[in-house]
Design an enzyme around this catalytic site. Structure first.
Site, PDB file in Angstrom:
ATOM      1  N   HIS A  50       0.812  -1.185  -0.097  1.00 60.23           N
ATOM      2  CA  HIS A  50      -0.099   0.012  -0.165  1.00 60.23           C
ATOM      3  C   HIS A  50       0.825   1.322   0.197  1.00 60.23           C
ATOM      4  O   HIS A  50       1.375   1.816   1.168  1.00 60.23           O
ATOM      5  CB  HIS A  50      -0.900   0.038   1.249  1.00 60.23           C
ATOM      6  N   CYS A  51       0.992   1.691  -1.198  1.00 64.14           N
ATOM      7  CA  CYS A  51       1.791   2.901  -1.259  1.00 64.14           C
ATOM      8  C   CYS A  51       1.240   3.814  -2.618  1.00 64.14           C
ATOM      9  O   CYS A  51       0.539   3.478  -3.454  1.00 64.14           O
ATOM     10  CB  CYS A  51       3.375   2.953  -1.583  1.00 64.14           C
TER      11      CYS A  51
ATOM     12  N   TYR B 278      -7.677  17.748  -2.172  1.00 67.65           N
ATOM     13  CA  TYR B 278      -6.424  18.345  -1.593  1.00 67.65           C
ATOM     14  C   TYR B 278      -5.541  18.258  -2.690  1.00 67.65           C
ATOM     15  O   TYR B 278      -5.708  17.279  -3.674  1.00 67.65           O
ATOM     16  CB  TYR B 278      -5.930  17.248  -0.487  1.00 67.65           C
TER      17      TYR B 278
ATOM     18  N   ARG C  30     -10.371   0.768  -6.358  1.00 69.74           N
ATOM     19  CA  ARG C  30     -10.666   1.074  -4.744  1.00 69.74           C
ATOM     20  C   ARG C  30     -11.909   2.386  -4.759  1.00 69.74           C
ATOM     21  O   ARG C  30     -11.764   3.062  -5.818  1.00 69.74           O
ATOM     22  CB  ARG C  30      -9.360   1.840  -4.606  1.00 69.74           C
TER      23      ARG C  30
ATOM     24  N   HIS D   8      -5.891  -0.002   5.960  1.00 73.51           N
ATOM     25  CA  HIS D   8      -5.639   0.733   7.284  1.00 73.51           C
ATOM     26  C   HIS D   8      -6.200   0.159   8.779  1.00 73.51           C
ATOM     27  O   HIS D   8      -6.703   0.993   9.511  1.00 73.51           O
ATOM     28  CB  HIS D   8      -5.779   1.915   7.029  1.00 73.51           C
TER      29      HIS D   8
ATOM     30  N   ASP E 194       2.133   3.162   3.201  1.00 71.10           N
ATOM     31  CA  ASP E 194       1.298   4.391   2.870  1.00 71.10           C
ATOM     32  C   ASP E 194       2.081   5.540   2.607  1.00 71.10           C
ATOM     33  O   ASP E 194       1.257   6.824   2.482  1.00 71.10           O
ATOM     34  CB  ASP E 194       0.259   4.483   4.161  1.00 71.10           C
TER      35      ASP E 194
ATOM     36  N   ASN F  40      -2.285  13.637   4.031  1.00 70.21           N
ATOM     37  CA  ASN F  40      -3.526  13.940   5.163  1.00 70.21           C
ATOM     38  C   ASN F  40      -3.147  13.467   6.364  1.00 70.21           C
ATOM     39  O   ASN F  40      -4.084  13.246   7.436  1.00 70.21           O
ATOM     40  CB  ASN F  40      -4.750  13.660   4.541  1.00 70.21           C
TER      41      ASN F  40
END
Length: 301
Positions: A37-38, A55, A130, A187, A254, A259
Site C-alpha cells: 500500500h503506497c 487536496y 478502490r 488501514h 502508505d 493528510n
C-alpha cells in the site's frame, strides 16, 4: 507537527510531505518483500491532480518511491491510486511501466470507463479497484455506480479495496457483504485505538475476516493511534487481525502519507513495527512476501 493548511495548486489545500530522512530499519525484510500500500503523486506538471480532489499534495513521484524502497530493503510494491488523482490513473500506470516485474496497481474507476479501458488497466498491471468512503476524501461513493463497476471488473479477476472509517464499517456492513469477490480493507478499517479493542466496528471487521474472501492491510498504525509515535497502541489490533486471517493479511507503508494530521511517521520506524504486528518469521514472510505474491501474481520462484 500540525497538518499543513498551505495551498499548493489552484487554491486547494495541501498536506505535509513525507519525512525525507528515512531511518535505516533494524528489521531486515525478507527477500521479495512487498509494500502492498503506497502511492505516487504527480509530478503534477506531468500528471495533474484531479479537479474534484479535496487536496493537492506535494509531489511524490515514482523515483522517490523507488529510493524509499531501496532504503527499506523492499523489492515489490502495490501502487494504490489516491483520490488526489481521481480516476486519472496515468501516474500509477507510468510507475508500473517502469518496473513491471515488481509493481502492481489498484485503480480508481467509474461508469465512464469502457471495457477497453479496463482491459488496458489490466494489461498495465492493475489487479483491483478502490473506493473511498472516508469523509475528508469526499465521503460515500455512488453505491449503484460502485456495484456496476464491480460487476464489470469481476471477470478480470480483480479485487475490491475499500478505504473506510470505523463508522462506515458499521453503516455499510450489509452492502459490503453482498459482493462475492476478494475484498481488502485499508488501514485496519481506521478503527481508532482510543475507542478500545471491543469497539463495535472492530468486532465487525473481525467477523468480516472470518470469511474467506476478506483481506486486511495492517498498515496505518499512525492513522489509528491515539498515543503517537512509535504507535504501539495500534499493535494489539493488528495482532488480532493477523491471528484470524494470517493468509489474507497485507502490509504497506502508505507513503507518502497523505493528510496526516499530527505525527508524520518515519517509514523506517513503520517497518520496524512489523515484528510486533506479526510475531514470528513465518508470519512475517506470509504478510510481506507470500500473501501479496498470491494476490497480485508476483513470481516467487
Amino acid at each position: 507537527m500540525a497538518d499543513s493548511t498551505d495551498t499548493h495548486i489552484n487554491g486547494k489545500k495541501s498536506c505535509m510531505p513525507p519525512d525525507p530522512d528515512t531511518c535505516t530499519p533494524v528489521f531486515n525484510a525478507p527477500a521479495k518483500a512487498c509494500d502492498a500500500h503506497c502511492h505516487v503523486f504527480g509530478p503534477h506538471d506531468l500528471f495533474p491532480y484531479h479537479p474534484s480532489s479535496t487536496y493537492h499534495p506535494p509531489d511524490g513521484p515514482r523515483e522517490k518511491l523507488a529510493e524509499l524502497h531501496a532504503k527499506l530493503g523492499i523489492e515489490r510494491a502495490v501502487i494504490v491510486q489516491a483520490s488526489c488523482h481521481g480516476p486519472d490513473n496515468r501516474a500509477m500506470l507510468d510507475a508500473i511501466k517502469h518496473n513491471p516485474k515488481n509493481y502492481r496497481g489498484v485503480c480508481i474507476a467509474n461508469d465512464s470507463f469502457s471495457d477497453e479501458d479496463f482491459a488496458d488497466l489490466d494489461a498495465g498491471g492493475v489487479r483491483g479497484v478502490r473506493f473511498n468512503f472516508v469523509t475528508h476524501l469526499g465521503g460515500t461513493p455512488d453505491l449503484d455506480m460502485m456495484t456496476r463497476v464491480l460487476e464489470r471488473v469481476q471477470p478480470l479477476g480483480w479485487h475490491l479495496v475499500i478505504h473506510v472509517n470505523a463508522e462506515d464499517i458499521i453503516s455499510f456492513q450489509d452492502f459490503f457483504l453482498q459482493f462475492d469477490m476478494d475484498i481488502i480493507v485499508d488501514h485496519m478499517g481506521r478503527v481508532p485505538t482510543n475507542a478500545g479493542i471491543h469497539q463495535h466496528a472492530f468486532q465487525i471487521l473481525k467477523q468480516f475476516l472470518e470469511r474467506e474472501n476478506w483481506w486486511v492491510k495492517i498498515c496505518g498504525s499512525e492513522r489509528i493511534s491515539a498515543a503517537g509515535p512509535p504507535f504501539y497502541d495500534a499493535v494489539p489490533y493488528a495482532q488480532e487481525l493477523v491471528e484470524i486471517a494470517p493468509d489474507r493479511t497485507l502490509w504497506g507503508t502508505d507513503w507518502p502519507h497523505p493528510n496526516i494530521k499530527k505525527f508524520m511517521p518515519n517509514d523506517g520506524d513503520l517497518l520496524d513495527l512489523v515484528p510486533l504486528l506479526a510475531r514470528d518469521e513465518h508470519l512475517q514472510r506470509k504478510i510481506l512476501v507470500d500473501n501479496p505474491a498470491r494476490l497480485y501474481g508476483f513470481d516467487n520462484a
